[in-house]
Design a protein around this motif. Structure first.
Motif, PDB file in Angstrom:
ATOM      1  N   LEU A 108     -73.621  -7.642   1.411  1.00 25.04           N
ATOM      2  CA  LEU A 108     -73.966  -7.572   2.831  1.00 25.04           C
ATOM      3  C   LEU A 108     -72.703  -7.606   3.691  1.00 25.04           C
ATOM      4  O   LEU A 108     -72.599  -6.881   4.687  1.00 25.04           O
ATOM      5  N   ARG A 109     -71.744  -8.443   3.304  1.00 23.71           N
ATOM      6  CA  ARG A 109     -70.492  -8.516   4.071  1.00 23.71           C
ATOM      7  C   ARG A 109     -69.720  -7.202   3.987  1.00 23.71           C
ATOM      8  O   ARG A 109     -69.136  -6.751   4.975  1.00 23.71           O
ATOM      9  N   VAL A 110     -69.714  -6.588   2.803  1.00 20.10           N
ATOM     10  CA  VAL A 110     -69.031  -5.302   2.649  1.00 20.10           C
ATOM     11  C   VAL A 110     -69.719  -4.232   3.493  1.00 20.10           C
ATOM     12  O   VAL A 110     -69.064  -3.422   4.153  1.00 20.10           O
ATOM     13  N   ALA A 111     -71.064  -4.238   3.502  1.00 18.22           N
ATOM     14  CA  ALA A 111     -71.806  -3.273   4.321  1.00 18.22           C
ATOM     15  C   ALA A 111     -71.477  -3.457   5.797  1.00 18.22           C
ATOM     16  O   ALA A 111     -71.369  -2.479   6.553  1.00 18.22           O
ATOM     17  N   ALA A 112     -71.302  -4.708   6.226  1.00 20.65           N
ATOM     18  CA  ALA A 112     -70.917  -4.967   7.614  1.00 20.65           C
ATOM     19  C   ALA A 112     -69.501  -4.472   7.881  1.00 20.65           C
ATOM     20  O   ALA A 112     -69.226  -3.864   8.921  1.00 20.65           O
ATOM     21  N   GLU A 113     -68.609  -4.706   6.931  1.00 18.44           N
ATOM     22  CA  GLU A 113     -67.205  -4.327   7.106  1.00 18.44           C
ATOM     23  C   GLU A 113     -67.034  -2.822   7.229  1.00 18.44           C
ATOM     24  O   GLU A 113     -66.216  -2.343   8.020  1.00 18.44           O
ATOM     25  N   VAL A 114     -67.796  -2.044   6.463  1.00 20.34           N
ATOM     26  CA  VAL A 114     -67.610  -0.592   6.475  1.00 20.34           C
ATOM     27  C   VAL A 114     -68.421   0.084   7.571  1.00 20.34           C
ATOM     28  O   VAL A 114     -68.359   1.302   7.727  1.00 20.34           O
ATOM     29  N   SER A 115     -69.177  -0.684   8.342  1.00 20.31           N
ATOM     30  CA  SER A 115     -69.982  -0.102   9.422  1.00 20.31           C
ATOM     31  C   SER A 115     -69.148   0.029  10.687  1.00 20.31           C
ATOM     32  O   SER A 115     -68.318  -0.821  10.998  1.00 20.31           O
ATOM     33  N   ALA A 116     -69.382   1.105  11.431  1.00 20.17           N
ATOM     34  CA  ALA A 116     -68.724   1.279  12.725  1.00 20.17           C
ATOM     35  C   ALA A 116     -69.623   0.839  13.871  1.00 20.17           C
ATOM     36  O   ALA A 116     -69.150   0.597  14.971  1.00 20.17           O
ATOM     37  N   SER A 117     -70.930   0.733  13.629  1.00 26.01           N
ATOM     38  CA  SER A 117     -71.875   0.334  14.676  1.00 26.01           C
ATOM     39  C   SER A 117     -71.705  -1.150  14.987  1.00 26.01           C
ATOM     40  O   SER A 117     -71.922  -1.999  14.116  1.00 26.01           O
ATOM     41  N   PRO A 118     -71.310  -1.512  16.214  1.00 27.77           N
ATOM     42  CA  PRO A 118     -71.110  -2.938  16.539  1.00 27.77           C
ATOM     43  C   PRO A 118     -72.376  -3.762  16.340  1.00 27.77           C
ATOM     44  O   PRO A 118     -72.326  -4.874  15.811  1.00 27.77           O
ATOM     45  N   LYS A 119     -73.515  -3.227  16.761  1.00 31.66           N
ATOM     46  CA  LYS A 119     -74.774  -3.966  16.658  1.00 31.66           C
ATOM     47  C   LYS A 119     -75.134  -4.232  15.194  1.00 31.66           C
ATOM     48  O   LYS A 119     -75.510  -5.347  14.817  1.00 31.66           O
ATOM     49  N   LEU A 120     -74.997  -3.215  14.352  1.00 34.89           N
ATOM     50  CA  LEU A 120     -75.336  -3.369  12.936  1.00 34.89           C
ATOM     51  C   LEU A 120     -74.363  -4.320  12.247  1.00 34.89           C
ATOM     52  O   LEU A 120     -74.765  -5.163  11.435  1.00 34.89           O
ATOM     53  N   ARG A 121     -73.082  -4.213  12.588  1.00 35.05           N
ATOM     54  CA  ARG A 121     -72.071  -5.052  11.951  1.00 35.05           C
ATOM     55  C   ARG A 121     -72.312  -6.529  12.251  1.00 35.05           C
ATOM     56  O   ARG A 121     -72.265  -7.379  11.361  1.00 35.05           O
ATOM     57  N   VAL A 122     -72.598  -6.844  13.513  1.00 38.14           N
ATOM     58  CA  VAL A 122     -72.854  -8.231  13.897  1.00 38.14           C
ATOM     59  C   VAL A 122     -74.116  -8.751  13.215  1.00 38.14           C
ATOM     60  O   VAL A 122     -74.154  -9.882  12.707  1.00 38.14           O
ATOM     61  N   ALA A 123     -75.161  -7.919  13.170  1.00 43.96           N
ATOM     62  CA  ALA A 123     -76.424  -8.343  12.560  1.00 43.96           C
ATOM     63  C   ALA A 123     -76.249  -8.642  11.074  1.00 43.96           C
ATOM     64  O   ALA A 123     -76.727  -9.666  10.571  1.00 43.96           O
ATOM     65  N   LEU A 124     -75.554  -7.764  10.351  1.00 44.11           N
ATOM     66  CA  LEU A 124     -75.354  -7.985   8.917  1.00 44.11           C
ATOM     67  C   LEU A 124     -74.507  -9.228   8.660  1.00 44.11           C
ATOM     68  O   LEU A 124     -74.754  -9.977   7.703  1.00 44.11           O
ATOM     69  N   ASP A 125     -73.503  -9.454   9.498  1.00 41.45           N
ATOM     70  CA  ASP A 125     -72.682 -10.661   9.347  1.00 41.45           C
ATOM     71  C   ASP A 125     -73.527 -11.921   9.522  1.00 41.45           C
ATOM     72  O   ASP A 125     -73.395 -12.885   8.762  1.00 41.45           O
TER      73      ASP A 125
END
Length: 415
Positions: free
Chosen positions: A370-387
């Motif tokens: 999940l952390r890796v998926a957040a790290e490779v995302s460019a979408s701010p909303k998605l990145r914060v949610a996954l974190d």
């Protein structure tokens, strides 16, 4: 301990002449300041030129690879360091990101250090596959990290008419104001006029030299310039290409994005051979990230909101993760959930739903993915949610995450 990667590559040396010129220009700063104080104040204006042109010369020496010296040798990447021909180039912890740069002189791999002002490492490799193998070994490929780049000012990619629209009104306003100040204060207006001129120069300088910050994830890219931010999903990009154009008499290089509805977005990278190579590297990274995001998992309707209140949606996701389904709804395996989280082409709400469902396992591997998926995302909303999900957010916090990713007023459409 993992097996080291060994590969025959060429190390491209920085251009010492330009780097030395930059240091020499910086070395003139203090003498010019003293001369301005002790001899004639106008001499001190040379300080600005020395600082600016010194920085430009040093940057060119660090980043230009055209005609640079190439030293062959064996590249060795261990768990802790990167070495070439027996010399340690960097610790792995010092490296922030890497890019494969295809060009007329061959395929290069550029490794950027965490310190923005440090000299990057350039390696000439035999093929693009070799370059990607190096990035994968270092964990710097698109599957493991998003690229954070600084390219030329967005202003440099604007049409000439748009540039003039940003430049001329402040210039005219300053000239009119200067005439007014000179008329009203003929003997005391000079300091005010000088301040106005300085403010105009600061405005122009910020337009021309403020870099565009770019983050490239597996789901799209986000640009930031002078406080303006825009997320461009890959799903909206029909095509992209490296471009060369002449704007206001200057040859500009960069990457052109062709979006839906005929919109074009220019990502300028510069005017010199550095601009050419950085445009090629930028295009290659976009292509790599796009390919990495195409995992092909279909979003399960079980994970979408479907008009439900956030609490009901959350309970359904927990049930999906616990494999508690009714006879008409097949259970969703843990690996399928995690692949959906990692699928950059999937609906964001489905990815967040899959992440919540997957966290029922609560194992270290799930949280890491999940952390890796957040790290490779460019979408701010998605990145914060996954974190937040990976960190073990409470039920109330997860309900807020769900409402943020798929607001109640739009949920009735079923997305």
């Amino acid at each position: 301990m993992a097996e080291p990667l060994r590969m025959e590559v060429g190390r491209v040396a920085p251009k010492a002449l330009y780097m030395g010129l930059g240091l020499a220009l910086w070395g003139l700063v203090i003498p010019l300041l003293l001369a301005g104080i002790l001899v004639a104040p106008p001499i001190a204006f040379g300080v600005v030129h020395c600082v600016l042109f010194g920085a430009m010369a040093r940057r060119y020496g660090q980043r230009s690879t055209r005609g640079a010296k190439v030293t062959p040798g064996t590249l060795v990447i261990t768990d802790t360091a990167v070495e070439h021909a027996g010399e340690r180039l960097a610790l792995r912890s010092e490296l922030q990101q890497g890019t494969v740069v295809p060009g007329a002189d061959g395929i290069l791999v550029r490794l950027d250090r965490r310190s923005r002002h440090s000299t990057p490492i350039h390696l000439r490799v035999g093929s693009e596959a070799d370059g990607l193998a190096i990035l994968r070994k270092l964990g710097l490929d698109a599957d493991h990290t998003a690229a954070e780049l600084r390219i030329a000012s967005r202003f440099m990619g604007m049409p000439f008419g748009r540039q003039m629209a940003l430049m001329m009104p402040p210039l005219v306003l300053m000239m009119v104001s200067a005439v007014g100040v000179a008329s009203a204060l003929p003997h005391a207006g000079a300091p005010i006029i000088l301040l106005m001129v300085a403010a105009l120069f600061a405005y122009v300088f910020s337009l021309v030299f403020t870099p565009t910050k770019l983050r490239i994830g597996t789901d799209g890219l986000i640009t930031r310039w002078l406080g303006k931010e825009r997320f461009i999903p890959f799903a909206t990009i029909r095509a992209f290409e490296v471009y060369t154009s002449v704007i206001a008499g200057k040859t500009q290089h960069g990457v052109k994005l062709a979006l839906e509805r005929g919109e074009e977005v220019l990502l300028p990278t510069g005017q010199t051979d550095i601009g050419v190579s950085e445009a090629q590297g930028l295009a290659a990274r976009i292509a790599e990230a796009q390919q990495s995001g195409k995992s092909g998992n279909a979003a399960s309707t079980t994970l979408l909101r479907g008009g439900r209140p956030a609490k009901d949606w959350l309970r359904a996701l927990r049930a999906a993760g616990e494999q508690v389904q009714d006879l008409r709804t097949p259970a969703i395996p843990q690996e399928v959930l995690l692949r959906l989280v990692e699928d950059a082409s999937a609906d964001e709400a489905a990815r967040i739903g899959a992440a919540i469902a997957a966290t029922n396992a609560a194992d270290a591997e799930t949280k890491q993915r999940l952390r890796v998926a957040a790290e490779v995302s460019a979408s701010p909303k998605l990145r914060v949610a996954l974190d937040r999900i990976a960190e073990g957010a409470s039920e109330d916090q997860l309900a807020e995450v769900l409402d943020d990713i798929d607001p109640p007023q739009t949920a009735a459409t079923g997305r």
